[in-house]
Design a protein around this motif. Structure first.
Motif, PDB file in Angstrom:
ATOM      1  N   ASP A   1      -6.328   3.221  -8.713  1.00 43.78           N
ATOM      2  CA  ASP A   1      -6.113   4.567  -8.183  1.00 43.78           C
ATOM      3  C   ASP A   1      -6.153   4.440  -6.666  1.00 43.78           C
ATOM      4  OD1 ASP A   1      -5.853   7.284  -7.771  1.00 43.78           O
ATOM      5  OD2 ASP A   1      -7.960   7.710  -8.180  1.00 43.78           O
ATOM      6  N   PRO A   2      -4.995   4.139  -6.044  1.00 47.53           N
ATOM      7  CA  PRO A   2      -4.996   3.914  -4.597  1.00 47.53           C
ATOM      8  C   PRO A   2      -5.338   5.177  -3.822  1.00 47.53           C
ATOM      9  CG  PRO A   2      -2.753   3.959  -5.434  1.00 47.53           C
ATOM     10  CD  PRO A   2      -3.665   4.055  -6.618  1.00 47.53           C
ATOM     11  N   VAL A   3      -6.187   5.014  -2.808  1.00 41.72           N
ATOM     12  CA  VAL A   3      -6.615   6.114  -1.954  1.00 41.72           C
ATOM     13  C   VAL A   3      -6.604   5.611  -0.514  1.00 41.72           C
ATOM     14  CG1 VAL A   3      -8.488   7.721  -1.405  1.00 41.72           C
ATOM     15  CG2 VAL A   3      -8.103   7.025  -3.776  1.00 41.72           C
ATOM     16  N   VAL A   4      -6.016   6.391   0.378  1.00 44.30           N
ATOM     17  CA  VAL A   4      -6.047   6.059   1.799  1.00 44.30           C
ATOM     18  C   VAL A   4      -7.326   6.670   2.359  1.00 44.30           C
ATOM     19  CG1 VAL A   4      -4.880   6.300   4.015  1.00 44.30           C
ATOM     20  CG2 VAL A   4      -3.532   6.059   1.921  1.00 44.30           C
ATOM     21  N   VAL A   5      -8.159   5.821   2.946  1.00 47.16           N
ATOM     22  CA  VAL A   5      -9.440   6.299   3.458  1.00 47.16           C
ATOM     23  C   VAL A   5      -9.597   5.942   4.924  1.00 47.16           C
ATOM     24  CG1 VAL A   5     -10.570   6.116   1.202  1.00 47.16           C
ATOM     25  CG2 VAL A   5     -10.700   4.205   2.810  1.00 47.16           C
TER      26      VAL A   5
ATOM     27  N   ASP B   1       0.829  -1.205   0.000  1.00 41.72           N
ATOM     28  CA  ASP B   1       0.000   0.000   0.000  1.00 41.72           C
ATOM     29  C   ASP B   1       0.866   1.259   0.000  1.00 41.72           C
ATOM     30  OD1 ASP B   1      -2.268  -1.598   0.083  1.00 41.72           O
ATOM     31  OD2 ASP B   1      -2.485  -1.434   2.258  1.00 41.72           O
ATOM     32  N   VAL B   2       1.971   1.210   0.719  1.00 42.70           N
ATOM     33  CA  VAL B   2       2.890   2.347   0.768  1.00 42.70           C
ATOM     34  C   VAL B   2       3.526   2.557  -0.604  1.00 42.70           C
ATOM     35  CG1 VAL B   2       5.019   3.223   1.817  1.00 42.70           C
ATOM     36  CG2 VAL B   2       3.351   1.984   3.221  1.00 42.70           C
ATOM     37  N   LEU B   3       3.963   1.474  -1.232  1.00 44.94           N
ATOM     38  CA  LEU B   3       4.588   1.588  -2.551  1.00 44.94           C
ATOM     39  C   LEU B   3       3.607   2.123  -3.585  1.00 44.94           C
ATOM     40  CD1 LEU B   3       6.742  -1.659  -2.696  1.00 44.94           C
ATOM     41  CD2 LEU B   3       7.483   0.673  -2.228  1.00 44.94           C
ATOM     42  N   LEU B   4       2.363   1.667  -3.532  1.00 44.19           N
ATOM     43  CA  LEU B   4       1.354   2.166  -4.470  1.00 44.19           C
ATOM     44  C   LEU B   4       1.083   3.651  -4.243  1.00 44.19           C
ATOM     45  CD1 LEU B   4      -1.102  -0.845  -4.513  1.00 44.19           C
ATOM     46  CD2 LEU B   4       0.334  -0.053  -6.405  1.00 44.19           C
ATOM     47  N   ALA B   5       1.059   4.082  -2.981  1.00 43.42           N
ATOM     48  CA  ALA B   5       0.860   5.500  -2.689  1.00 43.42           C
ATOM     49  C   ALA B   5       2.047   6.324  -3.195  1.00 43.42           C
ATOM     50  CB  ALA B   5       0.646   5.716  -1.191  1.00 43.42           C
ATOM     51  N   LEU B   6       3.265   5.827  -3.022  1.00 45.66           N
ATOM     52  CA  LEU B   6       4.436   6.525  -3.542  1.00 45.66           C
ATOM     53  C   LEU B   6       4.388   6.603  -5.066  1.00 45.66           C
ATOM     54  CD1 LEU B   6       7.306   5.132  -1.298  1.00 45.66           C
ATOM     55  CD2 LEU B   6       6.535   7.499  -1.422  1.00 45.66           C
TER      56      LEU B   6
ATOM     57  N   PRO C   1       5.564   5.615 -15.819  1.00 48.29           N
ATOM     58  CA  PRO C   1       6.311   4.455 -16.309  1.00 48.29           C
ATOM     59  C   PRO C   1       5.604   3.114 -16.105  1.00 48.29           C
ATOM     60  CG  PRO C   1       7.335   5.352 -14.340  1.00 48.29           C
ATOM     61  CD  PRO C   1       6.229   6.286 -14.709  1.00 48.29           C
ATOM     62  N   VAL C   2       4.737   3.011 -15.113  1.00 47.41           N
ATOM     63  CA  VAL C   2       4.023   1.761 -14.823  1.00 47.41           C
ATOM     64  C   VAL C   2       2.582   2.108 -14.501  1.00 47.41           C
ATOM     65  CG1 VAL C   2       3.840  -0.210 -13.258  1.00 47.41           C
ATOM     66  CG2 VAL C   2       6.092   0.633 -13.900  1.00 47.41           C
ATOM     67  N   ARG C   3       1.671   1.353 -15.038  1.00 43.81           N
ATOM     68  CA  ARG C   3       0.253   1.521 -14.698  1.00 43.81           C
ATOM     69  C   ARG C   3      -0.205   0.230 -14.035  1.00 43.81           C
ATOM     70  NH1 ARG C   3      -1.940   6.166 -17.319  1.00 43.81           N
ATOM     71  NH2 ARG C   3      -0.473   6.890 -18.868  1.00 43.81           N
TER      72      ARG C   3
ATOM     73  N   ASP D   1       3.635   9.491 -10.074  1.00 47.32           N
ATOM     74  CA  ASP D   1       2.930   9.618 -11.356  1.00 47.32           C
ATOM     75  C   ASP D   1       2.310  11.007 -11.501  1.00 47.32           C
ATOM     76  OD1 ASP D   1       3.569   6.990 -11.927  1.00 47.32           O
ATOM     77  OD2 ASP D   1       1.545   6.214 -11.581  1.00 47.32           O
ATOM     78  N   ARG D   2       1.757  11.515 -10.429  1.00 49.05           N
ATOM     79  CA  ARG D   2       1.068  12.810 -10.474  1.00 49.05           C
ATOM     80  C   ARG D   2       2.048  13.987 -10.519  1.00 49.05           C
ATOM     81  NH1 ARG D   2      -2.982  12.873  -6.283  1.00 49.05           N
ATOM     82  NH2 ARG D   2      -4.297  11.981  -7.881  1.00 49.05           N
ATOM     83  N   HIS D   3       3.117  13.918  -9.738  1.00 45.66           N
ATOM     84  CA  HIS D   3       3.971  15.085  -9.578  1.00 45.66           C
ATOM     85  C   HIS D   3       5.307  15.022 -10.312  1.00 45.66           C
ATOM     86  CE1 HIS D   3       1.200  16.796  -6.717  1.00 45.66           C
ATOM     87  NE2 HIS D   3       1.131  15.615  -6.118  1.00 45.66           N
ATOM     88  N   LEU D   4       5.731  13.845 -10.729  1.00 46.51           N
ATOM     89  CA  LEU D   4       7.027  13.722 -11.400  1.00 46.51           C
ATOM     90  C   LEU D   4       6.920  13.187 -12.824  1.00 46.51           C
ATOM     91  CD1 LEU D   4       9.007  12.142  -8.423  1.00 46.51           C
ATOM     92  CD2 LEU D   4       8.824  14.564  -9.034  1.00 46.51           C
ATOM     93  N   ASN D   5       5.904  12.383 -13.091  1.00 50.36           N
ATOM     94  CA  ASN D   5       5.773  11.721 -14.393  1.00 50.36           C
ATOM     95  C   ASN D   5       4.376  11.882 -14.970  1.00 50.36           C
ATOM     96  OD1 ASN D   5       8.442  10.393 -14.462  1.00 50.36           O
ATOM     97  ND2 ASN D   5       7.670   9.302 -12.680  1.00 50.36           N
ATOM     98  N   ALA D   6       3.786  13.046 -14.790  1.00 50.35           N
ATOM     99  CA  ALA D   6       2.392  13.242 -15.183  1.00 50.35           C
ATOM    100  C   ALA D   6       2.158  12.993 -16.669  1.00 50.35           C
ATOM    101  CB  ALA D   6       1.940  14.657 -14.812  1.00 50.35           C
ATOM    102  N   ASP D   7       3.128  13.301 -17.511  1.00 50.97           N
ATOM    103  CA  ASP D   7       2.950  13.123 -18.952  1.00 50.97           C
ATOM    104  C   ASP D   7       3.022  11.670 -19.386  1.00 50.97           C
ATOM    105  OD1 ASP D   7       2.672  15.855 -19.253  1.00 50.97           O
ATOM    106  OD2 ASP D   7       4.802  16.157 -19.694  1.00 50.97           O
TER     107      ASP D   7
END
Length: 146
Positions: free
Chosen positions: A121-125, A90-95, A109-111, A100-106
């Motif tokens: 789309d991991p979300v901590v709830v 879960d930590v790795l998916l959040a990282l 590298p992995v989906r 993906d959002r802030h460094l590789n938005a365009d």
């Protein structure tokens, strides 16, 4: 450290003592990808052999991974995640989501896909109300609160 400096007791700091170094988390990533042998982990992370060996020993001592003998002559081991190690997923998916959002938005590298077939789309709830944790987080309570 000066005597008057008292770092805040914190599970984040405690966790970073175990997995807060680049090669440690990349080794865990490789185990999630099914790479269990030292040479494969070294190749896919880019870590030097001596640094990787030290990180794997530390992860094993902390109960994040376990070694499994696969050859007796010479002795060779595979590395596998323990339950504690699997929970780092879960930590790795959040990282990855943050990167993906802030460094590789365009071009991420992995989906990742969920078992339901959709892009993950991991979300901590909050386990009680279901709202995203970042929307309702308050000051901590306990021995680390100041």
């Amino acid at each position: 450290m000066p005597k008057d400096v008292q770092p805040r007791p914190c599970s984040i700091a405690d966790t970073l003592e175990v997995v807060g170094e680049r090669w440690s988390l990349l080794a865990v990533r490789e185990l999630f990808h099914g790479v269990h042998r030292f040479d494969g982990i070294a190749r896919n992370t880019g870590a030097s052999r001596d640094i990787l060996a030290a990180r794997l020993r530390k992860l094993e001592a902390a109960g994040v991974i376990r070694r499994k003998l696969y050859s007796e002559h010479p002795p060779r081991y595979e590395y596998h995640l323990t339950q504690a190690g699997r929970e780092l997923g879960d930590v790795l998916l959040a990282l990855a989501k943050w990167g993906d959002r802030h460094l590789n938005a365009d071009d991420p590298p992995v989906r990742w896909h969920h078992s339901c077939g959709e892009l993950l789309d991991p979300v901590v709830v909050c386990a009680t109300c279901g709202r995203p944790a970042r929307e309702g987080a308050h000051s901590p309570v306990g021995r680390g609160a100041r």
